[in-house]
Write a protein that holds these residues in place. Sequence first.
Motif, PDB file in Angstrom:
ATOM      1  N   THR A 199      44.585  42.313  40.020  1.00  0.00           N
ATOM      2  CA  THR A 199      43.124  42.313  40.129  1.00  0.00           C
ATOM      3  C   THR A 199      42.626  43.494  40.956  1.00  0.00           C
ATOM      4  OG1 THR A 199      43.242  39.904  40.091  1.00  0.00           O
ATOM      5  CG2 THR A 199      41.181  40.839  40.817  1.00  0.00           C
ATOM      6  N   TYR A 200      43.415  43.889  41.938  1.00  0.00           N
ATOM      7  CA  TYR A 200      43.029  44.929  42.892  1.00  0.00           C
ATOM      8  C   TYR A 200      43.297  46.328  42.354  1.00  0.00           C
ATOM      9  CZ  TYR A 200      41.752  45.299  47.875  1.00  0.00           C
ATOM     10  OH  TYR A 200      41.087  45.476  49.062  1.00  0.00           O
ATOM     11  N   TYR A 201      43.967  46.415  41.198  1.00  0.00           N
ATOM     12  CA  TYR A 201      44.432  47.709  40.699  1.00  0.00           C
ATOM     13  C   TYR A 201      43.303  48.736  40.639  1.00  0.00           C
ATOM     14  CZ  TYR A 201      46.053  51.547  37.914  1.00  0.00           C
ATOM     15  OH  TYR A 201      46.330  52.826  37.513  1.00  0.00           O
ATOM     16  N   GLY A 202      43.556  49.901  41.205  1.00  0.00           N
ATOM     17  CA  GLY A 202      42.635  51.028  41.099  1.00  0.00           C
ATOM     18  C   GLY A 202      41.642  51.191  42.231  1.00  0.00           C
ATOM     19  N   LEU A 203      41.435  50.137  43.032  1.00  0.00           N
ATOM     20  CA  LEU A 203      40.417  50.227  44.091  1.00  0.00           C
ATOM     21  C   LEU A 203      40.716  51.366  45.057  1.00  0.00           C
ATOM     22  CD1 LEU A 203      39.417  46.583  45.091  1.00  0.00           C
ATOM     23  CD2 LEU A 203      37.893  48.421  44.405  1.00  0.00           C
ATOM     24  N   ASP A 204      42.002  51.572  45.370  1.00  0.00           N
ATOM     25  CA  ASP A 204      42.367  52.622  46.324  1.00  0.00           C
ATOM     26  C   ASP A 204      42.261  54.013  45.700  1.00  0.00           C
ATOM     27  OD1 ASP A 204      44.454  51.678  44.692  1.00  0.00           O
ATOM     28  OD2 ASP A 204      46.010  52.461  46.007  1.00  0.00           O
ATOM     29  N   LEU A 205      42.617  54.138  44.419  1.00  0.00           N
ATOM     30  CA  LEU A 205      42.632  55.462  43.760  1.00  0.00           C
ATOM     31  C   LEU A 205      41.286  55.825  43.157  1.00  0.00           C
ATOM     32  CD1 LEU A 205      45.960  55.601  41.694  1.00  0.00           C
ATOM     33  CD2 LEU A 205      45.392  56.877  43.763  1.00  0.00           C
ATOM     34  N   TYR A 206      40.659  54.860  42.485  1.00  0.00           N
ATOM     35  CA  TYR A 206      39.472  55.163  41.680  1.00  0.00           C
ATOM     36  C   TYR A 206      38.182  54.557  42.254  1.00  0.00           C
ATOM     37  CZ  TYR A 206      43.336  56.142  38.492  1.00  0.00           C
ATOM     38  OH  TYR A 206      44.502  56.610  37.945  1.00  0.00           O
ATOM     39  N   LYS A 207      38.319  53.888  43.402  1.00  0.00           N
ATOM     40  CA  LYS A 207      37.173  53.246  44.086  1.00  0.00           C
ATOM     41  C   LYS A 207      36.498  52.179  43.234  1.00  0.00           C
ATOM     42  CE  LYS A 207      38.163  56.128  47.276  1.00  0.00           C
ATOM     43  NZ  LYS A 207      39.489  55.759  47.782  1.00  0.00           N
ATOM     44  N   PHE A 233      44.778  37.900  40.736  1.00  0.00           N
ATOM     45  CA  PHE A 233      44.207  37.122  41.840  1.00  0.00           C
ATOM     46  C   PHE A 233      42.841  36.624  41.393  1.00  0.00           C
ATOM     47  CE2 PHE A 233      42.309  36.388  45.990  1.00  0.00           C
ATOM     48  CZ  PHE A 233      43.381  35.991  46.782  1.00  0.00           C
ATOM     49  N   PRO A 234      42.479  35.384  41.706  1.00  0.00           N
ATOM     50  CA  PRO A 234      41.218  34.854  41.151  1.00  0.00           C
ATOM     51  C   PRO A 234      39.952  35.489  41.716  1.00  0.00           C
ATOM     52  CG  PRO A 234      42.259  33.246  42.623  1.00  0.00           C
ATOM     53  CD  PRO A 234      43.246  34.354  42.433  1.00  0.00           C
ATOM     54  N   THR A 235      39.992  35.966  42.972  1.00  0.00           N
ATOM     55  CA  THR A 235      38.775  36.521  43.574  1.00  0.00           C
ATOM     56  C   THR A 235      38.575  37.957  43.126  1.00  0.00           C
ATOM     57  OG1 THR A 235      39.329  35.173  45.497  1.00  0.00           O
ATOM     58  CG2 THR A 235      37.548  36.734  45.758  1.00  0.00           C
ATOM     59  N   GLY A 236      37.415  38.218  42.531  1.00  0.00           N
ATOM     60  CA  GLY A 236      37.097  39.589  42.104  1.00  0.00           C
ATOM     61  C   GLY A 236      37.790  40.001  40.830  1.00  0.00           C
ATOM     62  N   PRO A 258      48.238  33.061  39.848  1.00  0.00           N
ATOM     63  CA  PRO A 258      48.611  32.040  40.837  1.00  0.00           C
ATOM     64  C   PRO A 258      47.383  31.563  41.617  1.00  0.00           C
ATOM     65  CG  PRO A 258      50.080  33.942  40.951  1.00  0.00           C
ATOM     66  CD  PRO A 258      48.916  34.339  40.090  1.00  0.00           C
ATOM     67  N   LEU A 259      47.082  30.267  41.525  1.00  0.00           N
ATOM     68  CA  LEU A 259      45.872  29.717  42.162  1.00  0.00           C
ATOM     69  C   LEU A 259      46.180  28.978  43.470  1.00  0.00           C
ATOM     70  CD1 LEU A 259      44.140  28.548  38.869  1.00  0.00           C
ATOM     71  CD2 LEU A 259      43.511  30.516  40.285  1.00  0.00           C
ATOM     72  N   GLN A 277      35.018  24.874  42.850  1.00  0.00           N
ATOM     73  CA  GLN A 277      34.005  25.093  41.815  1.00  0.00           C
ATOM     74  C   GLN A 277      34.123  26.488  41.207  1.00  0.00           C
ATOM     75  OE1 GLN A 277      31.880  22.527  40.689  1.00  0.00           O
ATOM     76  NE2 GLN A 277      31.806  24.037  39.039  1.00  0.00           N
ATOM     77  N   LYS A 278      34.254  27.491  42.085  1.00  0.00           N
ATOM     78  CA  LYS A 278      34.362  28.884  41.595  1.00  0.00           C
ATOM     79  C   LYS A 278      35.610  29.063  40.727  1.00  0.00           C
ATOM     80  CE  LYS A 278      32.007  31.362  45.355  1.00  0.00           C
ATOM     81  NZ  LYS A 278      32.246  32.123  46.597  1.00  0.00           N
ATOM     82  N   THR A 279      36.720  28.466  41.160  1.00  0.00           N
ATOM     83  CA  THR A 279      37.977  28.609  40.412  1.00  0.00           C
ATOM     84  C   THR A 279      37.869  27.925  39.053  1.00  0.00           C
ATOM     85  OG1 THR A 279      39.179  28.624  42.505  1.00  0.00           O
ATOM     86  CG2 THR A 279      40.484  28.261  40.527  1.00  0.00           C
ATOM     87  N   THR A 280      37.307  26.717  39.049  1.00  0.00           N
ATOM     88  CA  THR A 280      37.145  25.968  37.792  1.00  0.00           C
ATOM     89  C   THR A 280      36.242  26.744  36.833  1.00  0.00           C
ATOM     90  OG1 THR A 280      37.402  23.903  39.018  1.00  0.00           O
ATOM     91  CG2 THR A 280      36.474  23.723  36.813  1.00  0.00           C
TER      92      THR A 280
END
Length: 437
Positions: A199-207, A233-236, A258-259, A277-280
């Motif tokens: 989920t986090y892929y690219g945030l460091d390189l491509y912002k 990852f479920p968040t974001g 993985p939840l 609620q958010k996960t569901t």
Amino acid sequence: MRTKSIKKNSINVVTLGCSKNVYDSEVLMGQLKASGKDVTHEAPEKEEGNIIVINTCGFINNAKEESINTILEYVDKKERGLVDKVFVTGCLSERYRPDLEREIPNVDQYFGTTELPLLLKALGADYKHELLGERLTTTPKNYAYLKIAEGCDRPCSFCAIPIMRGKHVSQPIEKLVKEAEGLAAKGVKELILIAQDLTYYGLDLYKKRNLGELLEALVKVEGIEWIRLHYAFPTGFPMDVLDIMKREPKICNYLDIPLQHISDSILKSMKRGTTQQKTTDLIKEFRSIVPNMAIRTTLIVGYPGETEQDFQILKDWVTEMRFERLGCFTYSHEENTGAYALNDDVPEEVKQDRANQIMEIQSQISFELNQEKIDQTFRCIIDRKEGPYFVGRTEFDSPDVDNEVLIDASKFYLKTGDFAMIKITDATEFDLYGEPV
């Protein structure tokens, strides 16, 4: 004094733990091969060579025990003159090196997760920067892991991975495409994308979260027919990925996410940054955008403070959500994690009983979902022949962890590494049986 073994100068790499470790071992072996070294992976005893490299796991207690037992086994072989040198690398070594050096001093040298050049030097090899993504794959020829990032920036209280693997570092898209092209040239047809957190892929390189753009680039690689996503990852979560999954036939309708838990109080203590609620809502959105998606998740039971009520909430939710694939771990109390300050107050037998209850519920769900597949036809990749069966998988199944499709080898011939259309004739909780159409 013991005698030196009479085996030729050959290196045997032994891999423990997850697919990320498999990938790291493959990179190590590719470097050794490029330096002209004789290298094997988990060779049988008669052929195992005189130099052993153990790539360890340090994630939870069971994995740590397995790693330590493996180190002790090879140190014993060294004492008896069956091998000459034992080197240890990987997560356990990264996390507990001073303790290991003190407790098991007969290992020749310990290395952390970021010390590949030093390990190669100890093995008489040079680190070759020009070997961009080249490695000796240890998986069946038709699939390979593609590690798109290393490390993790999440603050999950139960997890020691940031201690062992460091901060999140994404690999550039062009480097990953080149690696995928190299794998395709060797006959790889399925890429399994792995990271601590896709989920986090690219945030460091491509912002920005850039998994979608990476997928758009990888689907263009000729020869690659399936791309599978592991460890989101479920968040974001970048929702554009679902539109690409729906549009692009090469991207398997499959997601490993993985939840860990669903009770709000446990999620808060785990620092998961989400709620029930958010996960569901997220899972329901996944299924509405990609209706035939197979979702794999992993849960932890017995986390500090998990009450009978918390566990009941989890059981009810697993029953309601009907995940296609689900694994369950018992909580492991890991030093230097956020949760280590909490009282590990759920007894071991209660943890185990709770895990068994979850898997019993899932077993019934899996059985019912598999029964629905009877008389349907699926495109399957054939991984291997084992005993009386050819063993394949649908796009909804990842190697080693999910369902397999078993085809009677006495009646039908299939070529391993190829795709085949298979009609499902029977099903159990975790296996499908079929025949070629």
